[in-house]
Scaffold this motif. Sequence first.
Motif, PDB file in Angstrom:
ATOM      1  N   ASN A 164       1.094  -1.044  -0.163  1.00 55.82           N
ATOM      2  CA  ASN A 164      -0.056   0.005  -0.090  1.00 55.82           C
ATOM      3  C   ASN A 164       1.008   1.214   0.037  1.00 55.82           C
ATOM      4  O   ASN A 164       0.646   2.204  -0.854  1.00 55.82           O
ATOM      5  CB  ASN A 164      -1.000   0.033   1.112  1.00 55.82           C
ATOM      6  N   ARG A 165       1.945   1.222   0.798  1.00 49.46           N
ATOM      7  CA  ARG A 165       2.827   2.350   0.857  1.00 49.46           C
ATOM      8  C   ARG A 165       3.598   2.558  -0.817  1.00 49.46           C
ATOM      9  O   ARG A 165       3.763   3.652  -1.151  1.00 49.46           O
ATOM     10  CB  ARG A 165       4.105   2.053   1.964  1.00 49.46           C
ATOM     11  N   PHE A 166       3.822   1.586  -1.222  1.00 51.65           N
ATOM     12  CA  PHE A 166       4.242   1.430  -2.495  1.00 51.65           C
ATOM     13  C   PHE A 166       3.648   2.298  -3.544  1.00 51.65           C
ATOM     14  O   PHE A 166       3.692   3.043  -4.308  1.00 51.65           O
ATOM     15  CB  PHE A 166       4.803  -0.062  -2.977  1.00 51.65           C
ATOM     16  N   ALA A 167       1.988   1.822  -3.391  1.00 51.33           N
ATOM     17  CA  ALA A 167       0.991   2.229  -4.411  1.00 51.33           C
ATOM     18  C   ALA A 167       1.003   3.786  -3.974  1.00 51.33           C
ATOM     19  O   ALA A 167       0.702   4.568  -4.938  1.00 51.33           O
ATOM     20  CB  ALA A 167      -0.231   1.730  -4.143  1.00 51.33           C
ATOM     21  N   GLN A 168       1.069   4.193  -2.773  1.00 54.14           N
ATOM     22  CA  GLN A 168       1.047   5.749  -2.367  1.00 54.14           C
ATOM     23  C   GLN A 168       2.228   6.586  -3.026  1.00 54.14           C
ATOM     24  O   GLN A 168       1.960   7.435  -3.647  1.00 54.14           O
ATOM     25  CB  GLN A 168       1.133   5.893  -0.792  1.00 54.14           C
ATOM     26  N   ILE A 169       3.436   5.847  -3.299  1.00 57.87           N
ATOM     27  CA  ILE A 169       4.754   6.626  -3.578  1.00 57.87           C
ATOM     28  C   ILE A 169       4.441   6.529  -5.077  1.00 57.87           C
ATOM     29  O   ILE A 169       4.741   7.557  -5.795  1.00 57.87           O
ATOM     30  CB  ILE A 169       6.060   6.329  -3.141  1.00 57.87           C
ATOM     31  N   LEU A 170       4.026   5.594  -5.606  1.00 59.21           N
ATOM     32  CA  LEU A 170       3.990   5.373  -7.035  1.00 59.21           C
ATOM     33  C   LEU A 170       2.918   6.344  -7.836  1.00 59.21           C
ATOM     34  O   LEU A 170       3.164   7.023  -8.706  1.00 59.21           O
ATOM     35  CB  LEU A 170       3.480   4.005  -7.547  1.00 59.21           C
ATOM     36  N   THR A 171       1.823   6.521  -7.195  1.00 58.00           N
ATOM     37  CA  THR A 171       0.512   7.198  -7.805  1.00 58.00           C
ATOM     38  C   THR A 171       0.797   8.719  -7.358  1.00 58.00           C
ATOM     39  O   THR A 171       0.160   9.541  -7.947  1.00 58.00           O
ATOM     40  CB  THR A 171      -0.613   6.774  -7.170  1.00 58.00           C
ATOM     41  N   GLY A 172       1.539   8.852  -6.167  1.00 59.98           N
ATOM     42  CA  GLY A 172       1.637  10.418  -5.723  1.00 59.98           C
ATOM     43  C   GLY A 172       2.901  10.961  -6.153  1.00 59.98           C
ATOM     44  O   GLY A 172       2.890  11.916  -7.025  1.00 59.98           O
ATOM     45  N   ASN A 173       3.906  10.390  -5.660  1.00 58.19           N
ATOM     46  CA  ASN A 173       5.277  10.937  -5.823  1.00 58.19           C
ATOM     47  C   ASN A 173       5.758  10.789  -7.410  1.00 58.19           C
ATOM     48  O   ASN A 173       6.096  11.908  -7.915  1.00 58.19           O
ATOM     49  CB  ASN A 173       6.466  10.457  -4.918  1.00 58.19           C
ATOM     50  N   CYS A 174       5.530   9.539  -7.690  1.00 64.16           N
ATOM     51  CA  CYS A 174       6.107   8.984  -9.103  1.00 64.16           C
ATOM     52  C   CYS A 174       5.475   9.547 -10.041  1.00 64.16           C
ATOM     53  O   CYS A 174       6.089  10.300 -11.297  1.00 64.16           O
ATOM     54  CB  CYS A 174       6.462   7.629  -9.143  1.00 64.16           C
ATOM     55  N   LEU A 175       4.130   9.391 -10.166  1.00 66.50           N
ATOM     56  CA  LEU A 175       3.315   9.781 -11.259  1.00 66.50           C
ATOM     57  C   LEU A 175       2.651  11.285 -11.305  1.00 66.50           C
ATOM     58  O   LEU A 175       2.611  11.897 -12.567  1.00 66.50           O
ATOM     59  CB  LEU A 175       2.144   8.853 -11.368  1.00 66.50           C
ATOM     60  N   ALA A 176       2.658  11.871 -10.050  1.00 68.37           N
ATOM     61  CA  ALA A 176       2.171  13.279  -9.882  1.00 68.37           C
ATOM     62  C   ALA A 176       3.145  14.277  -9.520  1.00 68.37           C
ATOM     63  O   ALA A 176       2.887  15.213  -9.400  1.00 68.37           O
ATOM     64  CB  ALA A 176       0.853  13.234  -9.050  1.00 68.37           C
ATOM     65  N   GLY A 177       4.383  13.796  -9.109  1.00 73.92           N
ATOM     66  CA  GLY A 177       5.124  14.757  -8.463  1.00 73.92           C
ATOM     67  C   GLY A 177       4.872  15.107  -7.275  1.00 73.92           C
ATOM     68  O   GLY A 177       5.298  16.246  -6.896  1.00 73.92           O
ATOM     69  N   ILE A 178       3.920  14.776  -6.423  1.00 69.15           N
ATOM     70  CA  ILE A 178       3.358  15.430  -5.200  1.00 69.15           C
ATOM     71  C   ILE A 178       3.542  14.384  -4.038  1.00 69.15           C
ATOM     72  O   ILE A 178       3.203  13.139  -4.133  1.00 69.15           O
ATOM     73  CB  ILE A 178       1.789  15.682  -5.224  1.00 69.15           C
ATOM     74  N   SER A 179       4.018  14.849  -2.957  1.00 69.95           N
ATOM     75  CA  SER A 179       4.626  14.113  -1.943  1.00 69.95           C
ATOM     76  C   SER A 179       3.279  13.561  -1.352  1.00 69.95           C
ATOM     77  O   SER A 179       2.498  14.192  -0.848  1.00 69.95           O
ATOM     78  CB  SER A 179       5.453  15.053  -0.755  1.00 69.95           C
ATOM     79  N   ILE A 180       3.348  12.301  -1.132  1.00 69.86           N
ATOM     80  CA  ILE A 180       2.017  11.596  -0.277  1.00 69.86           C
ATOM     81  C   ILE A 180       2.114  12.003   1.135  1.00 69.86           C
ATOM     82  O   ILE A 180       1.105  12.016   1.760  1.00 69.86           O
ATOM     83  CB  ILE A 180       2.085   9.987  -0.635  1.00 69.86           C
ATOM     84  N   ALA A 181       3.270  12.336   1.812  1.00 72.67           N
ATOM     85  CA  ALA A 181       3.420  12.687   3.039  1.00 72.67           C
ATOM     86  C   ALA A 181       2.816  14.111   3.117  1.00 72.67           C
ATOM     87  O   ALA A 181       1.990  14.362   4.241  1.00 72.67           O
ATOM     88  CB  ALA A 181       5.003  12.736   3.359  1.00 72.67           C
TER      89      ALA A 181
END
Length: 407
Positions: A172-189
């Motif tokens: 789930n953490r991987f999905a957060q970073i993939l969809t937020g940080n990697c694909l959108a450039g927005i920190s999930i934190a």
Amino acid sequence: MAESKRYISQEGLSKHNKPGDLWISIQGKIYDVSDWAKDHPGGELPLFNFSGRDVTDAFVAYHPGTAWQYLDKFFTGYYLQDYSVSEASKDYRKLVSEFSKMGLFEKKGHTALYTLCVIAMLFAVSLYGILCSDSTLVHLVCGGLMGCLWIQSGWLGHDSGHYQIMSSPRFNRFAQILTGNCLAGISIAWWKKNHNAHHICCNSLDFDPDLQHIPFFVVSSKLFNSITSYFYERKLKFDSVARFLVSYQHWTFYPVMCLARINLFAQSIILLSSKRRVPNRGPEMLGVLLYWICVYVGPPSGSDWCEKQTMGTLDISCPTWMDWFHGGLQFQIEHHLFPRLPRRNLRKVSPFVKELCKKHNLPYNCVSFWMANVLTIRTLRTAALQARNFANPVPKNLVWEAVNTHG
């Protein structure tokens, strides 16, 4: 002989609302979460905002049944004096219990899998079109497809921030970073910190960061008084520059929103480069870095929880086949009352929520997508016209304050 219970008044509880002295009430029992704040999975802000009062409904909304077993170690031995529960809260808790028994919080379906497949397809088609075609029209279409990709990755990031969409917390953490940080450039934190504050203090002018957009936007004339933001921990200056920009906000809203992602990028970088405690800072920074490499290479009103949430939200009416477009957020009221509920079940619980609101005379507002936009512009226009009233002077401040306002 049984030891008599010790009680604390609501007034006494309200005094324990400072960093290092955070007490809360859950079902009338008093807990000291001062030392737990730094380790709280939802961040420190919710505990800071809720300390000094009863938080039973919020706890029920945000935590699964397994969380109750951890409360005893924080118990102070005190009970809340004259503890009572409103009828609306009683019925709300019954709904949470019934939904749990029905398995609605656990039945997530295959939404995440389908969405990831769609995202992969959109990315592949866009990349192929850009690399293998010199046509301007094809490039424009690919740009539109990438826009759809970002929207869907945003919905998936939103889902993963509220509940576990994958088979384990690690995935789930991987999905957060993939969809937020990697694909959108927005920190999930950053997003979780911001979004938790929005849910907890929905439409509170001094707590909800989603309403704190000075100098560009103002939704209430109360913001003309340069209120203090408890989220950004500073005063939001409403000066002459802000007055000028706000005076035309009903015309500039959509143009500014076209560039709003720049602010999200900036806020993410500011948080990740700050000295603040950020869980998984390394993977977060790596995800944002990967995004930019890819880019260049190619406290609120209301007497209880239910009233606060229903007063601050609005549903969007749409047919079932359009649910994918809104990512489940067309059911704002349902989502705010049951933030852990998977999006596929929001439409199922809507009739129960309508009945709850009708029974307790709570607002349940639902309009079309078009009317939602009309209401937004109407609200902005009202505040804009009020801002043009120069009979209400604003304090003189440096332009720097307006230009560097967060949010």
